[in-house]
Motif scaffolding. Structure first.
Motif, mmCIF file in Angstrom:
data_model
loop_
_atom_site.group_PDB
_atom_site.id
_atom_site.type_symbol
_atom_site.label_atom_id
_atom_site.label_comp_id
_atom_site.label_asym_id
_atom_site.label_seq_id
_atom_site.Cartn_x
_atom_site.Cartn_y
_atom_site.Cartn_z
ATOM 1 N N GLU A 1 0.823 -1.207 0.000
ATOM 2 C CA GLU A 1 0.000 0.000 0.000
ATOM 3 C C GLU A 1 0.865 1.269 0.000
ATOM 4 O O GLU A 1 0.542 2.243 -0.692
ATOM 5 N N GLU A 2 1.965 1.239 0.761
ATOM 6 C CA GLU A 2 2.858 2.408 0.773
ATOM 7 C C GLU A 2 3.451 2.648 -0.604
ATOM 8 O O GLU A 2 3.509 3.791 -1.084
ATOM 9 N N GLU B 1 2.213 1.804 -3.476
ATOM 10 C CA GLU B 1 1.179 2.331 -4.367
ATOM 11 C C GLU B 1 0.953 3.823 -4.111
ATOM 12 O O GLU B 1 0.833 4.604 -5.064
ATOM 13 N N ARG B 2 0.902 4.229 -2.843
ATOM 14 C CA ARG B 2 0.726 5.656 -2.520
ATOM 15 C C ARG B 2 1.863 6.498 -3.096
ATOM 16 O O ARG B 2 1.673 7.655 -3.457
ATOM 17 N N ARG B 3 3.058 5.913 -3.167
ATOM 18 C CA ARG B 3 4.244 6.651 -3.592
ATOM 19 C C ARG B 3 4.629 6.363 -5.049
ATOM 20 O O ARG B 3 5.729 6.713 -5.476
#
Length: 154
Positions: free
Chosen positions: A39-40, A42-44
């Motif tokens: 998830e991190e 994907e956010r970045r």
């Protein structure tokens, strides 16, 4: 007994950029750190220059001695394919998958049931230095029609 779509494929070298940890499978499952890193990343994703496609890879690099168990730490790399390693964010890693021949096993269904697919791979192909998972849509991983492509060296 489940049936699996299995194929032999030749893959070109690919360059990856993403996040990495060294941890045991049991600890990853217990802490859910893998999902958090996915998830991190994907956010970045906008920080990963020169991305190719929208899918994400999980590279699992096992100990060189072949004595892997779910309690033995190994390297997990969550990454996007890139066409150049020219710019890598300071807290990310790069990894190059060498060209070669791989067995492609398709896991169909929820990611939470992928253990059965790995049981099949382990029984059929035995110990290996690396596994590669490709997720075309990380938001659909728990859907019944989800597909995860798993590549193991031949």
């Amino acid at each position: 007994m489940s049936s699996y779509l299995v194929d032999v494929v030749d893959r070109n070298e690919i360059h990856l950029v993403g996040l990495s940890i060294v941890e045991s499978l049991n600890k990853v499952m217990e802490t859910k750190i893998g999902g958090q890193l996915r998830e991190e990343l994907e956010r970045r994703q906008s920080e990963v220059a020169n991305r190719v496609g929208s899918g994400m890879y999980l590279i699992q690099v096992y100990p060189m001695d072949g004595h892997w168990t779910p309690d033995v730490p190994y390297r997990h790399i969550f990454a996007y394919e890139v066409d150049s390693l020219a710019r890598i964010p300071a807290d990310m890693v790069s990894y190059t998958l060498p060209a070669g021949r791989f067995i492609k096993v398709v896991h169909k269904g929820a990611e939470s049931r992928i253990g059965k697919t790995y049981d099949f791979i382990n029984e059929t192909y035995g110990a290996r230095p690396i596994d590669i998972e490709y997720w075309s849509d990380i938001h659909a991983l728990e859907n019944e029609d989800s597909q995860i492509d798993i590549y193991v060296p031949r």
